[in-house]
Design an enzyme around this catalytic site. Structure first.
Site, PDB file in Angstrom:
ATOM      1  N   TYR A  58       0.845  -1.185   0.000  1.00 50.43           N
ATOM      2  CA  TYR A  58       0.000   0.000   0.000  1.00 50.43           C
ATOM      3  C   TYR A  58       0.892   1.251   0.000  1.00 50.43           C
ATOM      4  O   TYR A  58       2.116   1.163   0.041  1.00 50.43           O
ATOM      5  CB  TYR A  58      -0.930  -0.026   1.215  1.00 50.43           C
ATOM      6  CG  TYR A  58      -2.199  -0.840   1.004  1.00 50.43           C
ATOM      7  CD1 TYR A  58      -2.160  -2.095   0.399  1.00 50.43           C
ATOM      8  CD2 TYR A  58      -3.431  -0.366   1.421  1.00 50.43           C
ATOM      9  CE1 TYR A  58      -3.318  -2.828   0.201  1.00 50.43           C
ATOM     10  CE2 TYR A  58      -4.594  -1.093   1.243  1.00 50.43           C
ATOM     11  CZ  TYR A  58      -4.536  -2.327   0.631  1.00 50.43           C
ATOM     12  OH  TYR A  58      -5.689  -3.047   0.441  1.00 50.43           O
ATOM     13  N   ARG A 113       0.940  -1.270  10.988  1.00 44.47           N
ATOM     14  CA  ARG A 113       1.158  -2.543  10.289  1.00 44.47           C
ATOM     15  C   ARG A 113       2.290  -2.378   9.289  1.00 44.47           C
ATOM     16  O   ARG A 113       2.276  -1.466   8.460  1.00 44.47           O
ATOM     17  CB  ARG A 113      -0.106  -3.032   9.590  1.00 44.47           C
ATOM     18  CG  ARG A 113       0.148  -4.296   8.769  1.00 44.47           C
ATOM     19  CD  ARG A 113      -1.096  -5.096   8.448  1.00 44.47           C
ATOM     20  NE  ARG A 113      -1.111  -6.328   9.234  1.00 44.47           N
ATOM     21  CZ  ARG A 113      -1.810  -7.421   8.873  1.00 44.47           C
ATOM     22  NH1 ARG A 113      -2.547  -7.419   7.792  1.00 44.47           N
ATOM     23  NH2 ARG A 113      -1.765  -8.500   9.626  1.00 44.47           N
TER      24      ARG A 113
END
Length: 366
Positions: free
Chosen positions: A188, A236
């Site tokens: 991402y 994360r």
């Protein structure tokens, strides 16, 4: 000895046990109209089932901070008040079951604008197709040959996304969430900036390690500034791009050494726990999998920095999860696909290991 069934306190928040649910996309929101990005009855039922099953912390799927930050047109979002109102119903129910609600704040970057995984294997949707758009990234490098080339973000564009993360965090708080997890993994946008494989910038947001982590740290600072001091922030991470682990792969990417170094920066900025995963930034990376294959990366962060960690990745059996904690490899376990197979995993684990998790009063019998 730390047990799966002992509570865990971060800042002023106590999570009832160490069995947590990792974020998993459901691709089930409306792709158009006023309901874009809004949680549906499916999302309620999906998350509520794991709460009644005794899961201590539930983290929603990757929830986009802006429309273009969705990985697919069917993702959840947290950029408007309609989404906030729908999430309030979910968080209220989770809390009623003793479960802590968490949200994963995300921007997909160059991996955005794709189909659902069960539709054409998640193929990219081009900007000229229905529901498609042009993704953005640190550099004009597509994720794979079939993907749309992303628009390279300007400095103003980067700062605008930082603001969107902060605004999303404020909405998440209004929606009733008690843990905010920043998604910096799986290829991402934040991961794209971190890795020299996907970040080829030569300005202050690229080049050196310090340059490549700048965007991530700005997001962390912006979220921490609006998130209450008494509530925790998770980050994360993909601990490695899986290049250095393969002697036949000479590409330069994000490494486990980088993750340890970065964890110290996050700790200094008020991040309370690192959720340690791996991979996702290169479709052809050779990943060596197996039961608990990502746990050693979490263990290394914990041992070398003291930052609390949650381990994830093919954790399926109660004994396995218990051993991860009792051996000091992690502070909690995050289950993903196993909780899709068994929403009541926590209750079954408690029965097997002679532990205890909350169960709904409606299930109690004299």
């Amino acid at each position: 000895m730390t047990s799966l069934f002992t509570s865990y306190t971060l800042r002023s928040l106590t999570i009832p046990n160490r069995i947590w649910m990792a974020a998993m996309c459901q691709y089930s929101a409306a792709p158009e109209g006023e309901a874009v990005g809004v949680p549906t009855d499916w999302h309620f039922a999906h998350l509520a089932a794991r709460a009644t099953g005794g899961t201590g912390l539930i983290i929603t799927e990757a929830t986009a901070v802006s429309p273009e930050g969705r990985i697919s047109p069917y993702d959840l979002g947290i950029w408007n008040v309609t989404q906030v109102a729908a999430f309030q119903r979910i968080t209220a129910f989770l809390k009623s079951q003793g479960t802590v609600p968490g949200i994963q704040l995300a921007h997909a970057g160059r991996k955005a604008s794709t189909e659902r995984t069960w539709a054409d294997r998640g193929r990219p949707i081009s900007p000229d197709e229905p529901y498609g758009w042009t993704p953005v990234g640190p550099s004009a490098l597509p994720f794979d040959p079939a993907s749309t080339t992303p628009e390279e973000l300007s400095t103003d564009g980067i700062r605008g996304i930082v603001r969107k993360f902060a605004e999303a965090a404020e909405r998440a708080l209004a929606a009733g969430f008690e843990v905010a997890e920043i998604h910096g993994a799986h290829g991402y946008l934040i991961h794209q900036f971190l890795s020299p494989y996907s970040n080829q910038r030569t300005d202050e947001y690229g080049g050196s390690f310090e340059g490549r982590i700048r965007f991530a740290l700005e997001v962390v600072d912006a979220v921490r500034a609006v998130w209450p001091d008494e509530l925790p922030i998770f980050f994360r991470i993909s601990a490695t791009d899986w290049f250095t682990e393969n002697p036949e792969d000479d590409r330069e990417g994000w490494t486990a050494d980088d993750t340890v170094r970065f964890a110290k920066e996050l700790q200094a900025r008020g991040v309370d726990l690192m959720d340690v995963s791996t991979g996702g930034n290169a479709p052809d990376a050779k990943i060596v999998t197996g039961p608990g294959y990502q746990v050693p990366f979490a263990e290394r962060v914990r041992n070398e920095t003291g930052l609390p960690v949650a381990a994830v990745g093919m954790i399926t059996e109660p004994d396995q999860a218990q051993q991860i904690l009792t051996s000091g490899k992690a502070d909690a376990v995050l289950l993903a696909r196993e909780l899709l197979r068994d929403p009541y995993w926590a209750r079954h684990a408690a029965a097997e290991l002679d532990g205890e998790v909350a169960s709904p009063v409606q299930y109690h019998r004299a």
